[in-house]
Design an enzyme around this catalytic site. Structure first.
Site, PDB file in Angstrom:
ATOM      1  N   ARG A   1       2.214  -1.216  -6.445  1.00  0.00           N
ATOM      2  CA  ARG A   1       2.455  -0.619  -6.984  1.00  0.00           C
ATOM      3  C   ARG A   1       3.964   0.168  -6.865  1.00  0.00           C
ATOM      4  O   ARG A   1       4.249   0.648  -7.518  1.00  0.00           O
ATOM      5  CB  ARG A   1       1.224   0.738  -6.484  1.00  0.00           C
ATOM      6  CG  ARG A   1       1.274   2.074  -6.541  1.00  0.00           C
ATOM      7  CD  ARG A   1       0.867   2.817  -6.239  1.00  0.00           C
ATOM      8  NE  ARG A   1      -0.538   2.503  -5.488  1.00  0.00           N
ATOM      9  CZ  ARG A   1      -1.875   2.616  -6.275  1.00  0.00           C
ATOM     10  NH1 ARG A   1      -2.344   3.295  -7.012  1.00  0.00           N
ATOM     11  NH2 ARG A   1      -2.564   1.939  -5.397  1.00  0.00           N
TER      12      ARG A   1
ATOM     13  N   GLY B   1       1.076  -1.510  -0.392  1.00  0.00           N
ATOM     14  CA  GLY B   1      -0.490   0.040  -0.076  1.00  0.00           C
ATOM     15  C   GLY B   1       0.894   1.243   0.510  1.00  0.00           C
ATOM     16  O   GLY B   1       0.523   2.326   0.344  1.00  0.00           O
TER      17      GLY B   1
ATOM     18  N   GLU C   1       4.165  -6.623   1.218  1.00  0.00           N
ATOM     19  CA  GLU C   1       3.957  -7.048   0.050  1.00  0.00           C
ATOM     20  C   GLU C   1       3.290  -5.397  -0.627  1.00  0.00           C
ATOM     21  O   GLU C   1       2.652  -5.722  -1.253  1.00  0.00           O
ATOM     22  CB  GLU C   1       2.786  -7.878  -0.137  1.00  0.00           C
ATOM     23  CG  GLU C   1       1.844  -7.744   0.749  1.00  0.00           C
ATOM     24  CD  GLU C   1       0.955  -9.406   1.310  1.00  0.00           C
ATOM     25  OE1 GLU C   1       1.328  -9.931   1.042  1.00  0.00           O
ATOM     26  OE2 GLU C   1      -0.707  -9.011   1.259  1.00  0.00           O
ATOM     27  N   PRO C   2       4.211  -4.885  -1.624  1.00  0.00           N
ATOM     28  CA  PRO C   2       4.378  -3.552  -1.814  1.00  0.00           C
ATOM     29  C   PRO C   2       4.229  -4.547  -3.704  1.00  0.00           C
ATOM     30  O   PRO C   2       4.889  -5.155  -3.883  1.00  0.00           O
ATOM     31  CB  PRO C   2       6.584  -2.646  -1.662  1.00  0.00           C
ATOM     32  CG  PRO C   2       7.323  -4.237  -1.942  1.00  0.00           C
ATOM     33  CD  PRO C   2       5.721  -5.398  -0.511  1.00  0.00           C
TER      34      PRO C   2
ATOM     35  N   CYS D   1     -15.558   4.582 -26.655  1.00  0.00           N
ATOM     36  CA  CYS D   1     -16.181   5.425 -27.238  1.00  0.00           C
ATOM     37  C   CYS D   1     -16.874   5.488 -26.120  1.00  0.00           C
ATOM     38  O   CYS D   1     -18.142   5.024 -25.754  1.00  0.00           O
ATOM     39  CB  CYS D   1     -16.779   4.395 -27.796  1.00  0.00           C
ATOM     40  SG  CYS D   1     -18.613   5.113 -28.766  1.00  0.00           S
TER      41      CYS D   1
END
Ligand code: LLP
Length: 426
Positions: free
Chosen positions: A282, A237, A279-280, A349
């Protein structure tokens, strides 16, 4: 004026060669991030393990990188687990998460021999049953919910009272009963607790609070039920920088701080653990990722000055889903004054298909320019879709002047693979 280079590779030349949209990863930055996290998490009081949360970006090449760096892996589905196995990951370093793992997925986990992060009692019972049926063993952690409201977008918060993940920490009897069931099984080995409070968190207070709560909880579980915790996994996180306004704590500093906090809390409670885990996702791949688009038509509506690019929410849904903000440049004119403001819209679209609402760019943006969006390495490709039958982009790793394609661009023929006309007999 210059072309953007990453890892010693000219990104504009790469875009011309492979086409756009194109996803590029700076391999060295990924390595540096993993290394900083591992160094920061080391302690003289306990062992430590960094596992990469691969939902952020999953493919064989990134798993091979993680393995080569000596880190472990977090997977959340049979698909990620399968890919990890194809990449030759050591399954003792793989942790399988999820609140509703299927029987097939639990079976796969047992056959491959990875760790399982249990979410709830029915899942625990299913795993015990399957393990005894197939005579397989599994190390497990239990996900608990410390009930912290992390300061982040509500869709990526995972630990408030209303989250679906884990068992609330105040349900100590239920948690103790679950652990007792694992202890009664000769196949399941309870190792400790897991918690994850949310994602893109840029301050340290939520994590520190979580550690305090978890260590208090561990002490309580020992005093009341005699339950010992060998492993404490405090999740991922850690926030990254998307725009100039983001001021995240670098992963190396963050991990040092968390280790210190953990050491202090454990000492205060007279407890020890074998291993602290994070547990990274990002923070490992996010800033290493660049997406290149080709600028197409422009349109000034009188209230908005649009430039259109050849991708959009089909390759990056984050702006639409989380109001995520990004910054960008014209990759073939780096250094030119950014004296214009544009709305960068995709080609899907849907009128909400806006990648950047107010982008500062040189005022003379023209058709054929290559636009680069920064920090797109996490949850971009992994959340990409075939909406409007868009083809997922190619992915290239660059390092030391060398570019290697690790995922090729999807084609229309790829998309036709699933077309069938089969009568189902019931
Ligand atoms: N561990 C667990 C149990 C998780 O649920 C997550 C993320 C992580 C680790 C890794 O978190 P990270 O270090 O990457 O922040 N799609 C959203 C993010 C969803 C995160 C889900 N869980 C986004 O694009 O922002």
């Amino acid at each position: 004026m210059a072309n953007l280079t990453v890892g010693g590779v000219d990104c504009v030349a790469l875009a011309k060669k492979l086409g756009t949209p194109l996803q590029i990863y700076d391999e060295k930055l990924i390595e540096d991030q993993i290394r900083s996290a591992m160094d920061g998490l080391s302690s003289t009081k306990f062992g430590s393990e960094v596992i990469y949360a691969s939902k952020a970006f999953s493919c064989k090449a990134i798993y091979e990188k993680v393995k080569q760096m000596g880190a472990g892996l977090d997977v959340v589905s049979g698909g990620e687990l399968y890919c990890a196995s194809e990449a030759g990951m050591d399954m003792s370093e793989v942790y399988f998460h999820g609140n509703n793992k299927s029987v097939d997925e639990l079976h796969m986990a047992l056959m491959l021999g990875c760790n399982v992060v249990l979410d709830n009692l029915p899942e625990c019972r299913k795993l015990i049953g399957l393990a005894s049926l197939y005579n397989k063993e599994s190390d497990v952690l239990l996900r608990v919910n410390p009930g912290i409201e992390a300061h982040t977008h509500e869709y990526i918060r995972t630990s408030g009272a209303d989250t679906k993940f884990g068992i609330p920490i105040d349900r100590d009897d239920e948690i103790a009963a679950l652990i007792k069931e694992t202890e009664e099984s000769p196949h399941i080995n309870f190792r400790g607790f897991h918690s994850h409070i949310g994602s893109q968190i840029t301050d340290t207070s939520g994590f520190e609070q979580a550690i305090e709560i978890l260590v208090d909880f561990m002490k309580h579980m020992y005093d009341k039920y005699g339950i010992l915790t060998d492993v404490l996994n405090i999740g991922g996180g850690f926030g990254i920088r998307y725009t100039a306004g983001d001021k995240p704590v670098p992963i190396g500093e963050m991990t040092k701080l968390l280790v210190k906090k953990c050491e202090d809390c454990l000492e205060a409670k007279g407890l020890t653990i074998e291993k602290l885990m994070i547990e990274p996702g990002r923070s490992i791949v996010g800033e290493a990722g660049y997406t290149l688009y080709t600028v197409g038509f422009s349109k000034d509506t009188g209230c908005k000055n649009f430039i259109f690019v050849d991708g959009g929410m089909s390759d990056n849904i984050r702006p639409v889903l989380y109001q995520a903000e990004y910054s960008c440049d014209i990759a073939d004119r780096i250094g030119e004054p950014k004296d214009g403001t544009f709305t960068v819209a995709g080609k899907n679209c849907e009128s909400g298909d806006i990648l950047i609402k107010e982008a500062s760019l040189p005022s003379q943006v023209k058709e054929g320019d290559i636009l680069v969006m920064y920090s797109t390495g996490a949850y971009g490709y992994s959340m990409a879709s075939n909406y409007n039958r868009a083809c997922r982009p190619a992915v290239v790793f660059v390092k030391d002047g060398v570019a290697r394609e690790v995922l090729r661009e999807e084609t229309y023929t790829d998309q036709m693979r699933f077309e069938t006309d089969t009568v189902i007999e019931l």
